[in-house]
Structure formats: structure tokens, C-alpha cells
Design a protein around this motif. Structure first.
Motif, PDB file in Angstrom:
ATOM      1  N   ASN A 510      -9.905  12.404  -0.667  1.00 12.72           N
ATOM      2  CA  ASN A 510     -11.317  12.109  -0.625  1.00 12.72           C
ATOM      3  C   ASN A 510     -11.644  10.558  -0.196  1.00 12.72           C
ATOM      4  O   ASN A 510     -12.589  10.293   0.549  1.00 12.72           O
ATOM      5  CB  ASN A 510     -11.918  12.348  -1.936  1.00 12.72           C
ATOM      6  N   LYS A 511     -10.444   9.915  -0.201  1.00 14.29           N
ATOM      7  CA  LYS A 511     -10.836   8.411  -0.004  1.00 14.29           C
ATOM      8  C   LYS A 511     -10.273   8.134   1.496  1.00 14.29           C
ATOM      9  O   LYS A 511     -10.887   7.459   2.109  1.00 14.29           O
ATOM     10  CB  LYS A 511     -10.217   7.558  -1.049  1.00 14.29           C
ATOM     11  N   TRP A 512      -9.020   8.791   1.681  1.00 14.09           N
ATOM     12  CA  TRP A 512      -8.380   8.178   3.088  1.00 14.09           C
ATOM     13  C   TRP A 512      -8.389   9.206   4.351  1.00 14.09           C
ATOM     14  O   TRP A 512      -8.265   8.863   5.087  1.00 14.09           O
ATOM     15  CB  TRP A 512      -7.086   7.901   2.594  1.00 14.09           C
ATOM     16  N   PHE A 513      -8.745  10.598   4.035  1.00 16.53           N
ATOM     17  CA  PHE A 513      -8.733  11.496   5.111  1.00 16.53           C
ATOM     18  C   PHE A 513      -9.749  11.058   6.208  1.00 16.53           C
ATOM     19  O   PHE A 513     -10.710  10.754   5.820  1.00 16.53           O
ATOM     20  CB  PHE A 513      -9.068  12.876   4.733  1.00 16.53           C
ATOM     21  N   GLY A 514      -9.294  10.949   7.343  1.00 14.36           N
ATOM     22  CA  GLY A 514     -10.214  10.711   8.532  1.00 14.36           C
ATOM     23  C   GLY A 514     -10.199   9.493   8.842  1.00 14.36           C
ATOM     24  O   GLY A 514     -10.715   8.853   9.831  1.00 14.36           O
ATOM     25  N   ARG A 515      -9.475   8.484   8.198  1.00 19.25           N
ATOM     26  CA  ARG A 515      -9.652   7.106   8.241  1.00 19.25           C
ATOM     27  C   ARG A 515      -8.266   6.620   9.021  1.00 19.25           C
ATOM     28  O   ARG A 515      -7.151   7.118   8.891  1.00 19.25           O
ATOM     29  CB  ARG A 515      -9.813   6.384   7.005  1.00 19.25           C
ATOM     30  N   PRO A 516      -8.208   5.227   9.676  1.00 16.00           N
ATOM     31  CA  PRO A 516      -7.090   4.937  10.138  1.00 16.00           C
ATOM     32  C   PRO A 516      -6.140   4.719   9.222  1.00 16.00           C
ATOM     33  O   PRO A 516      -6.356   4.251   8.277  1.00 16.00           O
ATOM     34  CB  PRO A 516      -7.699   3.586  10.918  1.00 16.00           C
ATOM     35  N   LEU A 517      -4.656   4.798   9.759  1.00 19.92           N
ATOM     36  CA  LEU A 517      -3.811   4.370   8.618  1.00 19.92           C
ATOM     37  C   LEU A 517      -3.745   3.052   8.389  1.00 19.92           C
ATOM     38  O   LEU A 517      -3.428   2.704   7.276  1.00 19.92           O
ATOM     39  CB  LEU A 517      -2.513   4.875   9.498  1.00 19.92           C
ATOM     40  N   PHE A 518      -4.393   2.229   9.211  1.00 22.09           N
ATOM     41  CA  PHE A 518      -4.570   0.852   9.081  1.00 22.09           C
ATOM     42  C   PHE A 518      -5.228   0.251   7.714  1.00 22.09           C
ATOM     43  O   PHE A 518      -4.724  -0.438   7.102  1.00 22.09           O
ATOM     44  CB  PHE A 518      -5.149   0.023  10.272  1.00 22.09           C
ATOM     45  N   ASP A 519      -6.209   1.224   7.606  1.00 26.07           N
ATOM     46  CA  ASP A 519      -6.954   1.206   6.058  1.00 26.07           C
ATOM     47  C   ASP A 519      -6.059   1.310   4.977  1.00 26.07           C
ATOM     48  O   ASP A 519      -6.151   0.296   4.134  1.00 26.07           O
ATOM     49  CB  ASP A 519      -8.215   1.956   6.224  1.00 26.07           C
ATOM     50  N   LEU A 520      -5.384   2.292   5.005  1.00 22.96           N
ATOM     51  CA  LEU A 520      -4.372   2.543   3.825  1.00 22.96           C
ATOM     52  C   LEU A 520      -3.354   1.364   3.562  1.00 22.96           C
ATOM     53  O   LEU A 520      -3.232   0.733   2.570  1.00 22.96           O
ATOM     54  CB  LEU A 520      -3.716   3.890   3.954  1.00 22.96           C
ATOM     55  N   TYR A 521      -2.659   1.042   4.821  1.00 24.38           N
ATOM     56  CA  TYR A 521      -1.807   0.050   4.498  1.00 24.38           C
ATOM     57  C   TYR A 521      -2.480  -1.243   4.390  1.00 24.38           C
ATOM     58  O   TYR A 521      -1.852  -2.013   3.476  1.00 24.38           O
ATOM     59  CB  TYR A 521      -1.202  -0.322   5.972  1.00 24.38           C
ATOM     60  N   ASP A 522      -3.741  -1.700   4.955  1.00 26.63           N
ATOM     61  CA  ASP A 522      -4.269  -3.039   4.400  1.00 26.63           C
ATOM     62  C   ASP A 522      -4.647  -2.919   2.837  1.00 26.63           C
ATOM     63  O   ASP A 522      -4.482  -3.914   2.364  1.00 26.63           O
ATOM     64  CB  ASP A 522      -5.404  -3.109   5.122  1.00 26.63           C
ATOM     65  N   TYR A 523      -4.930  -1.614   2.424  1.00 23.97           N
ATOM     66  CA  TYR A 523      -5.391  -1.619   1.025  1.00 23.97           C
ATOM     67  C   TYR A 523      -4.088  -1.905   0.319  1.00 23.97           C
ATOM     68  O   TYR A 523      -4.053  -2.574  -0.810  1.00 23.97           O
ATOM     69  CB  TYR A 523      -6.123  -0.589   0.739  1.00 23.97           C
ATOM     70  N   VAL A 524      -3.017  -1.177   0.501  1.00 27.78           N
ATOM     71  CA  VAL A 524      -1.795  -1.374  -0.077  1.00 27.78           C
ATOM     72  C   VAL A 524      -1.378  -2.757  -0.189  1.00 27.78           C
ATOM     73  O   VAL A 524      -0.859  -3.263  -1.159  1.00 27.78           O
ATOM     74  CB  VAL A 524      -0.611  -0.416   0.438  1.00 27.78           C
ATOM     75  N   SER A 525      -1.305  -3.367   0.806  1.00 27.84           N
ATOM     76  CA  SER A 525      -0.980  -4.793   1.128  1.00 27.84           C
ATOM     77  C   SER A 525      -1.579  -5.849   0.128  1.00 27.84           C
ATOM     78  O   SER A 525      -1.313  -7.037  -0.050  1.00 27.84           O
ATOM     79  CB  SER A 525      -0.786  -5.196   2.523  1.00 27.84           C
ATOM     80  N   GLN A 526      -2.875  -5.453   0.023  1.00 30.23           N
ATOM     81  CA  GLN A 526      -3.706  -6.252  -0.814  1.00 30.23           C
ATOM     82  C   GLN A 526      -3.891  -6.014  -2.314  1.00 30.23           C
ATOM     83  O   GLN A 526      -4.103  -6.969  -3.234  1.00 30.23           O
ATOM     84  CB  GLN A 526      -5.239  -5.975  -0.370  1.00 30.23           C
ATOM     85  N   ALA A 527      -3.729  -4.919  -2.629  1.00 28.79           N
ATOM     86  CA  ALA A 527      -4.031  -4.332  -4.190  1.00 28.79           C
ATOM     87  C   ALA A 527      -2.865  -4.210  -4.670  1.00 28.79           C
ATOM     88  O   ALA A 527      -2.868  -4.042  -6.279  1.00 28.79           O
ATOM     89  CB  ALA A 527      -4.781  -3.009  -4.211  1.00 28.79           C
ATOM     90  N   MET A 528      -1.629  -4.245  -4.408  1.00 26.79           N
ATOM     91  CA  MET A 528      -0.436  -3.749  -5.039  1.00 26.79           C
ATOM     92  C   MET A 528       0.585  -4.941  -4.684  1.00 26.79           C
ATOM     93  O   MET A 528       0.768  -5.643  -3.712  1.00 26.79           O
ATOM     94  CB  MET A 528       0.334  -2.637  -4.402  1.00 26.79           C
ATOM     95  N   PRO A 529       1.518  -5.605  -5.830  1.00 25.78           N
ATOM     96  CA  PRO A 529       1.396  -4.824  -7.307  1.00 25.78           C
ATOM     97  C   PRO A 529      -0.147  -5.655  -7.971  1.00 25.78           C
ATOM     98  O   PRO A 529      -0.451  -6.622  -7.580  1.00 25.78           O
ATOM     99  CB  PRO A 529       2.543  -5.053  -7.908  1.00 25.78           C
ATOM    100  N   LYS A 530      -0.502  -4.795  -8.810  1.00 20.22           N
ATOM    101  CA  LYS A 530      -1.786  -5.315  -9.653  1.00 20.22           C
ATOM    102  C   LYS A 530      -1.813  -6.630 -10.092  1.00 20.22           C
ATOM    103  O   LYS A 530      -2.526  -7.346  -9.954  1.00 20.22           O
ATOM    104  CB  LYS A 530      -2.419  -4.301 -10.405  1.00 20.22           C
ATOM    105  N   ALA A 531      -0.443  -6.872 -10.621  1.00 22.32           N
ATOM    106  CA  ALA A 531      -0.367  -8.040 -11.508  1.00 22.32           C
ATOM    107  C   ALA A 531      -0.342  -9.314 -10.352  1.00 22.32           C
ATOM    108  O   ALA A 531      -0.625 -10.281 -10.689  1.00 22.32           O
ATOM    109  CB  ALA A 531       0.771  -8.113 -12.435  1.00 22.32           C
ATOM    110  N   ALA A 532       0.109  -9.135  -9.231  1.00 18.83           N
ATOM    111  CA  ALA A 532       0.412 -10.087  -7.936  1.00 18.83           C
ATOM    112  C   ALA A 532       0.245  -9.669  -6.948  1.00 18.83           C
ATOM    113  O   ALA A 532       1.111  -9.511  -6.111  1.00 18.83           O
ATOM    114  CB  ALA A 532       1.978 -10.760  -8.207  1.00 18.83           C
TER     115      ALA A 532
END
Length: 611
Positions: A510-532
Motif C-alpha cells: 500500500n505504501k510503496w507499490f508503483g513508487r520509485p525504488l529511490f523513495d524506499l531506499y531514501d526512507y530506509v537511509s533516513q529512518a533506520m535504525p530508529k535509535a540513530a
């Protein structure tokens, strides 16, 4: 004495460092994503906007000891933040008439896992009737601020123009704005920073005027195109031969501009930088040709050949702008081309008399050599710099399949069009040069045909030598080794705060289908790990992204996941859910947009892998 000085130095360092540490809590986020819905109604214009809370500054929210928002006392502060950072940054007009300032009707804090803002109806319902419970104990910087705004109007808005100014929310701010029409249809716009005025439902004359100006600006600000024109006309400053040379250049770049905008250009990540390299090289070749005493009979052929490449370069300027054309694609393409030609003619009308006047005061041949040598020197540096960018894109060997066969057929059809256009321009040049056009064609024309064939083979058939970049995540965009490493990184760094359940199945779809893979990678690189967030290396974030793709059934392949933004943006996150009772993957959902998700797919297949 020395010890006292040492203590003084330590005290000064601590005094200087402490304010910096306090400021870190309020530093501007690196990348901010804004999602907005705009719906023109009969008596109002409704806006729904979502921004991340870590982008909100200058508001002292009531916080608990663990930085969690004290929601029972936060409502006035949320309204202040919504007014300061959302409502005050929006200007609306109906044509030339400015509409009243947006009124703040509702605001709420939302969890990052809340998917209500994925659809207009659910977003409206959530903002107005689903406040976040006070028991939520999440750091306020991880929440989302969702805002409902309305602008009262006396009559239906016929020409809605919005001018958002949300660029100050982050170092880079990306906005996805969706227009919801009265009949339920939607049109989506995506832009970075402040785009200026966005006409959400343009008429054909609006699109024509906007893209005519776009074409003028692109040529006048495109120094490589201007230098190419300079080299093109420098040896020939008579109006009659220049008409043919410029016409050849115009016909050629018009063909590839329209073809590229309509989707007939190679759809691979390396093609735009390849075009930039060839454009720079074309300037070098034209300048060198001026040093070698060019011939008028061949100059128009070179203009046509390199015009094809420059047309692909012009199309790059339209890649992000065509979304603002509305339904008027062909009109916008023609208008852009008209703008380019208007600017081109204006430049020539000024440059030719000025050059002619200057070259009458100095030795003509010496001046041409000096100017051409300077241009060749600059263009050669451009070629080297652009080739360094092109060299960073991976190329792999192709697999002959149906898509490659279709590409070859399209290339052959394009060659026929180009050859026909070349012979048409050759006829014009023969008349302009006052020479008879024999049945076999002039030698210059025959060499022109050969040059066009060679260029077309490079521009259209290069995918035969190198496989096109995978367009979806179902084409094997990561290796099994990357996913295995990603699992290790996820387990050791992210599993304590993030669970695999939130990154797989329907929640992921629901969140990522149809979106560029860049959006997923950018989200992962900003939000993980949650503590840092952001504390891992680039390779580790690539591996985690590969692991998440494997969790969702997207197959591994021989192509390594590439962190290059242009490469990631060219890959779409595809569906992995399966139809009931069928072992085969269902067709991509984008082909059947009218059907709801639950009617097309079932639950994801069971996985034996433990996270």
C-alpha cells in the motif's frame, strides 16, 4: 600554572560545544516529504496536507521526559505549527484573482505507520475524526502533522492556481500534490522545492504559453546549445545558406524531441548522461571542423545529425515539466519546440550581424580559428566531466526477448522516418545552394544518409549491446548476497525497534507499490535504525533495502542494487501479491487502476524464512 591554563581551555571548549549540541535538536532535516490533496468544490477549495513533525521548528511542544508529545496539551501547539509551516505557505488564485487565505479547520498528529493519507477520503476522515490517543508514547519527531484547510469561494473555481512555499521545511523538500476533480478522477504532480505557480487543471492555451516560455528559457540558458549554434554559423554568415543549415538542425531536433517525449527514446538510466556526452562532443567536432575549413555542402548534414542528439537533450528539460501540461501533451510539445525556435532565431538575428561586423575589422580566418579553438577547449572539458558521470552507470549484456525485438522494430521504423526527413532537407539545401538535384542524390546527401544511420544505430540500438536497466523490482535488481548481508544488518541494528511485519505484505504494498525504488531506499537511509537514523554506511543501507525486497517476494538477480539516485529512480517497486489459486504473478496493478486492490490480489504467500 599549566594545569590552570589547561582547565581554562577545557572550560572554553565545553562552553562553545554546549550550544552546538542544543542546536542539533533543531537542525533542518536533510530530506522532507510533503503529501497534499487539493479538491475544488462548488463553494470551497479543500486542502489536506501532511508534513513530518521533525520539519517543524520554532514551536515549543509540550514534551514528556522521553521526547514524546504530550497529546492532551498539544492541540494549540499543533494548530500554531500548522498555521506557521503549512497554511501561511500557500497562495491560491482563480486565474488572475487571488483567493482568501486558507482557513485552518482541523489538525492532528499521526503515527508514521498510519496509512490514512494514502487516499483522499480516508485522509479527510482521519483528520476530522481520529485524533491520536494520549497514551501514545512516541518521540514527537517521528510523528506526522496532518492539516485540513479550506478556502471559501462564492462560485466554482474555473482556473485554480496554487503556489506552495514549503521548501524551507528541509534541505530538500519533495512535494506530491494530487488534484481531486469533482468526478473523482485524480491528477498527480511531484516537484522539489518551491515550484512557483502550479495551474492544477490548465487549458490548452495555458499549456502552450507555459511551454513556449520553457523552450525560450531552455535555449537561452543552455550554454552548450548556444555554443553549438555559434560553431554552426561562424564560417557562414550569409542568410541564404544559414536558412538551410538551421532548418536541418530544427527538423532533426524536433523529431527526436517529440519521439522522446512520447516514450520512443531508450528508457534506461544511462541514456540521458550519454546524450549529454554526445552533445559536448558535438561541439568539439564542430569547432574542430571550423579549424579545418568547413564546406557548406557538408555543414547541413552535420547540423541534421547532431540536431537529432540535441533533440534528446531538449527532451530532458521536459522530463519533470510535462506533468504540468495536463491533458495537452501534443500542444505542449509543439509549444516547447516553437519556444526553442523563437529563441534560436532571435540569437541568430543578433549574432550574425554582430559577428559579420566584428570579422570585417580583424583577419577573418584568424578570428574563426581563435574562437573555435577556445570553444573546442571548453567543450572538451565538458565532455570529460560528463563522461565521468556516464561511466558510473552499470551496463550488462542483454537477453534477447520480446521486448528487445520490439525495440529493434521501433528502431527500424525510426530510421525510416529519419531517412525521409534527411532527403526532404537535402532537397531544400539543393534549392538554397542553387544546384540541381540529380536522381542519384548529391554526394553530400549520400554521406548524410550514412551518418544518420550510424547515429540512429547508436541512439536507438545501443540496448542491443547492453541490457536496459530493470524497470521494476521484479526484474532482479539486487543479488542474493546483498539480501543476506541486509538481513544481518537488519537483525543487529534495526530489529529492536523495527519489525519485519511493517515492511512486508499489504502494509508494504500500500505504501510503496508503483513508487520509485529511490523513495524506499531514501526512507530506509533516513529512518533506520530508529535509535540513530542515518548512522549506517551507504552499503549497509543498500543491503537492508535488498533484504526488504526479498521479504516481499521480489526475486534476486545478477544485477547489484545501485545506490545511485538516477538508477534508483528509474526502477519502480512492483507488485508481488498473487491471485487466488494461481502460481503465477498477477499483472501489474497500474494496468487496471479502476479495480480496488482487494479485488485483484489475495494474501501474500507464506514465507518459510525467519527474520
Amino acid at each position: 600554572m599549566r594545569f590552570a591554563r589547561f582547565l581554562s581551555v577545557i572550560a572554553i571548549v565545553v562552553a562553545v560545544a554546549l550550544p552546538g549540541r542544543v542546536a542539533l535538536a533543531h537542525e533542518i532535516p536533510r530530506h522532507v516529504g510533503v503529501r497534499a490533496w487539493i479538491a475544488p468544490l462548488a463553494d470551497r477549495v479543500r486542502l489536506l496536507v501532511q508534513i513530518p513533525m521533525d520539519a517543524v521548528r520554532d514551536v515549543d511542544f509540550p514534551l514528556r521526559a522521553n521526547e514524546a508529545l504530550e497529546l492532551s496539551r498539544a492541540q494549540p501547539f499543533l494548530r500554531d505549527a500548522a498555521q506557521l509551516w503549512v497554511a501561511d505557505a500557500i497562495t491560491l488564485r482563480d486565474g488572475g484573482r487571488r483567493l482568501p487565505a486558507p482557513q485552518l479547520l482541523a489538525v492532528r498528529a499521526a503515527l508514521p505507520s498510519d496509512r490514512a493519507f494514502e487516499q483522499y477520503a480516508s485522509a479527510l476522515n482521519a483528520v476530522t475524526s481520529h485524533p491520536l490517543a494520549d497514551s501514545i508514547n512516541v518521540p514527537h519527531g517521528q510523528l506526522r502533522l496532518e492539516v485540513l484547510l479550506e478556502v471559501p469561494v462564492g462560485s466554482p473555481v474555473r482556473d485554480l492556481v496554487i503556489e506552495p512555499a514549503w521548501a524551507n521545511l528541509g534541505v530538500r523538500t519533495t512535494t506530491v500534490l494530487t488534484l481531486v476533480n469533482a468526478d473523482g478522477t485524480e491528477r498527480r504532480y511531484a516537484f522539489d522545492g518551491n515550484p512557483g505557480e502550479v495551474r492544477v487543471d490548465p487549458r490548452w492555451w495555458h499549456a502552450a504559453w507555459m511551454f513556449t516560455r520553457e523552450g525560450v528559457h531552455h535555449l537561452l540558458l543552455g550554454y552548450d546549445h548556444l555554443l553549438f549554434l555559434l560553431c554552426l554559423v561562424l564560417p557562414f554568415r550569409q542568410l541564404r545558406p544559414l536558412i538551410g543549415i538551421v532548418s536541418a538542425f530544427t527538423v532533426a531536433h524536433s523529431l527526436t524531441l517529440v519521439a522522446s517525449a512520447l516514450g520512443f527514446a531508450p528508457d534506461v538510466a544511462w541514456f540521458p548522461p550519454f546524450v549529454e556526452v554526445v552533445i559536448a562532443a558535438s561541439i568539439v567536432l564542430m569547432a574542430v571542423g571550423n579549424l579545418l575549413r568547413p564546406q557548406l555542402e557538408r555543414r547541413w548534414v552535420l547540423a541534421f545529425v547532431f540536431g537529432l542528439v540535441h533533440g534528446f537533450g531538449f527532451s530532458s528539460a521536459l522530463r519533470d515539466s510535462l506533468q504540468f501540461a495536463g491533458p495537452h501533451l501534443l500542444t505542449s510539445l509543439l509549444a516547447f519546440n516553437v519556444g526553442v525556435e523563437v529563441a534560436q532565431v532571435a540569437v541568430l538575428l543578433v549574432a550574425v550581424p554582430v559577428l559579420d561586423r566584428l570579422l570585417t575589422r580583424v583577419p577573418e580566418r584568424a578570428a574563426i580559428v581563435v574562437v573555435s579553438a577556445f570553444v573546442a577547449h571548453e567543450a572538451w572539458h565538458w565532455t570529460q566531466e560528463r563522461y565521468a558521470v556516464l561511466d558510473s552507470y552499470p551496463l550488462t549484456m542483454p537477453v534477447f526477448d520480446v521486448s528487445l525485438a520490439v525495440l529493434i522494430v521501433r528502431a527500424l521504423m525510426a530510421l525510416l522516418v529519419l531517412v525521409g526527413a534527411l532527403w526532404a532537407v537535402q532537397g531544400l539545401m539543393a534549392r538554397l545552394q542553387r544546384r540541381p538535384l540529380v536522381s542519384g542524390g548529391a554526394p553530400g546527401a549520400r554521406s548524410g544518409v550514412v551518418a544518420v544511420l550510424l547515429l540512429a544505430a547508436v541512439a536507438w540500438l545501443v540496448p542491443v549491446r547492453a541490457e536496459a536497466q530493470p524497470r521494476t523490482t521484479m526484474a532482479g535488481v539486487y543479488t542474493a548476497e546483498q539480501a543476506t548481508k541486509g538481513r544481518e544488518v537488519f537483525t543487529s541494528n534495526c530489529l529492536g525497534c523495527h519489525t519485519t511485519a511493517t515492511h512486508m505484505g499489504p502494509a508494504f504494498q500500500n505504501k510503496w507499490f508503483g513508487r520509485p525504488l529511490f523513495d524506499l531506499y531514501d526512507y530506509v537511509s533516513q529512518a533506520m535504525p530508529k535509535a540513530a537514523p542515518g548512522s549506517l554506511t551507504e552499503d549497509e543501507y543498500v543491503w537492508v533495502t535488498a533484504y526488504i525486497l526479498r521479504l516481499n517476494g521480489m526475486p534476486a538477480g545478477r544485477t547489484e542494487l545501485n545506490p545511485e539516485p538516477a538508477w534508483l529512480k528509474a526502477v519502480k517497486v512492483d507488485s508481488t501479491l498473487r491471485a487466488v489459486g494461481s502460481p503465477k504473478q498477477v499483472a501489474p496493478l497500474s494496468r487496471t487502476p479502476s479495480l480496488p486492490l482487494y479485488s485483484l490480489v489475495s494474501r501474500p504467500r507464506a514465507r518459510t524464512e525467519n527474520p
